[in-house]
Design a protein around this motif. Structure first.
Motif, PDB file in Angstrom:
ATOM      1  N   GLY A 287     135.885  44.209  98.549  1.00  0.00           N
ATOM      2  CA  GLY A 287     135.340  44.882  99.706  1.00  0.00           C
ATOM      3  C   GLY A 287     135.115  44.104 100.971  1.00  0.00           C
ATOM      4  N   THR A 290     139.261  46.654 104.379  1.00  0.00           N
ATOM      5  CA  THR A 290     139.374  47.963 104.034  1.00  0.00           C
ATOM      6  C   THR A 290     140.822  48.441 104.333  1.00  0.00           C
ATOM      7  OG1 THR A 290     138.836  48.597 106.322  1.00  0.00           O
ATOM      8  CG2 THR A 290     137.117  48.817 104.762  1.00  0.00           C
ATOM      9  N   THR A 291     141.627  47.377 104.695  1.00  0.00           N
ATOM     10  CA  THR A 291     142.976  47.651 104.786  1.00  0.00           C
ATOM     11  C   THR A 291     143.756  46.407 104.635  1.00  0.00           C
ATOM     12  OG1 THR A 291     143.458  47.300 107.085  1.00  0.00           O
ATOM     13  CG2 THR A 291     142.739  49.231 106.821  1.00  0.00           C
TER      14      THR A 291
END
Length: 439
Positions: A287, A290-291
């Motif tokens: 985490g 996010t990409t």
């Protein structure tokens, strides 16, 4: 009811699925001395021929994990992650991956192994660094992980001891190449390490234990399914081993190659792409991004700013290595007595490489083992290894050899030449041949 291990062996021999409780009691009995080595060998052979479904594989992995201690990193202020490679030649990814992730606030307590056969071992590379302690006690291990963000050490006696004992039996009973047993062996140690996330680098090609893409895909899917089934967030990349990953093969030479990578002095392109791709996968899994694009940029930034090499230097010093190792690497890594170029007997483009053969040439130099108790010469190996597609002639060598004496040098040169096929264009091998995402 009294537990009879022979009944478990009988069920698996006859192709029945085993209950999780039966597997757990069998492994606990083996670890506690109540199941004999002969019974464990029969159990392994039954699994080799009859296989295991995913539920059985999860149960076996958990039972082997629970044969010893499970580490707890809840006192750390960040995610805990690791990487495992199925092995290859010139695969020194761990040396860069751990400090890169540490530079992003991801803790990496990496428990690694030694080389056997044609593949190099991460611990053997670190043994090339004077003073580096690959077998610290648990207190020092935890201290280094917390202070440096990463620590690369060997398996301790209290982590998955059933795996170590069962592997020794598999090694002498021709049951090593069982996917369920390989899966449980790899993952029991990683689950015992108390991780939040794991990325697997499953090799395919001429230098891999699973040489075909189908075999590699099968192993990757088993590892990912079982690890996630056991509660550990896991993904895998299938990467090419049809040529050495780094331009160096040999313990001290791969350490030098890794330091050059971290400092930016030299980076092999294939090695860089695999290392950064594996790092980016873990950054996504915990985490921190996010990409995929965001993850890759974070990884590249920590490398380019020098934070990664700082964490490597702190880890080395904290585990007993030289405090000035990065700045004075040449004075700490002892060179081999013989260093010279190896030329092919003909000319042409490198169209194929027997990567396993390259690894065995390193073993012939004394840089690997034929038995687990063999000593290793950390000075020897090859660097400047030519890759697929390189044009070789009287001025362009296929590698530079580092040898302890003329006899081993001559033998290794013959082996290396035999591993290189010269001709036309090399077939295309995608560097990342597949990806198995967390299910």
């Amino acid at each position: 009811m009294v537990f009879l291990p022979q009944e478990v062996i009988l069920k698996k021999r006859d192709g029945e699925n085993l209950a999780a409780e039966d597997i757990a009691r069998f492994i606990a009995g083996f670890a506690g001395g109540k199941v004999s080595e002969a019974q464990a060998a029969a159990f392994a052979m039954a699994i080799y021929f009859q296989g295991m479904d995913m539920g059985e594989r999860v149960a076996l992995t958990l039972a082997m994990r629970d044969s010893g201690n499970v580490l707890d990193w809840s006192d750390l202020d960040g995610p805990v992650a690791d990487k495992h490679s199925t092995g290859g030649v010139g695969d020194n990814v761990s040396l860069m991956l751990a400090p890169i992730l540490a530079g992003l606030g991801i803790f990496v307590p990496m428990i690694s192994g030694r080389g056997l056969g044609h593949t190099g071992g991460t611990l053997d590379k670190f043994d090339a660094i004077p003073g580096y302690e690959t077998s610290p006690d648990n207190a020092l291990f935890r201290k280094v992980v917390k202070a440096a963000g990463c620590a690369i050490i060997g398996q301790t006696a209290d982590l998955a001891p059933a795996d170590k004992a069962l592997y020794a039996i598999r090694d002498v009973t021709a049951t090593v190449e069982s996917v369920p047993l390989i899966t449980a062996s790899i993952l029991s140690k990683k689950l015992a390490a108390g991780l939040d996330a794991l990325i697997l680098d499953v090799k395919t090609g001429s230098g891999a234990f699973m040489p075909t893409l189908e075999q590699s895909q099968n192993l990757a899917e088993s590892l990912v399914a079982v690890s996630n089934g056991a509660g550990l967030k896991t993904g895998a990349l299938i990467t090419d081993m049809n040529e050495p990953l780094a331009s160096a093969a040999g313990n001290g030479l791969e350490v030098r190659n890794a330091v050059d990578f971290l400092t930016g002095a030299h980076r092999d392109k294939r090695l860089e792409d695999v290392t950064l791709s594996l790092c980016a996968e873990l950054v996504l899994m915990v985490g921190k991004a996010t990409t995929p694009d965001e993850a890759r940029k974070l990884v590249e930034a920590v490398l380019e700013t020098g934070r990664a090499v700082e964490h490597f230097a702190r880890m080395v010093a904290a585990l007993g290595g030289p405090a000035d190792f990065i700045d004075n690497m040449n004075s700490h890594l002892v060179p081999a007595p013989i260093i010279r170029d190896v030329f092919a007997e003909e000319q042409g483009k490198v169209c194929a490489i027997d990567t396993r053969g390259v690894g065995m040439a390193v073993v012939a130099l004394g840089g690997g083992r034929t038995t687990p108790t063999d000593s290793i010469d950390h000075r020897v190996g090859f660097d400047r290894l030519a890759g697929l597609g390189t044009s070789i002639d009287a001025r362009t060598p296929i590698a530079r050899i580092h040898a302890a004496d003329e006899a081993s040098a001559a033998d290794a040169e013959t082996r290396l030449r035999a591993a290189y096929l010269l001709g036309g264009d090399a077939p295309a091998h995608p560097l990342i041949a597949g990806r198995v995402a967390r299910r």
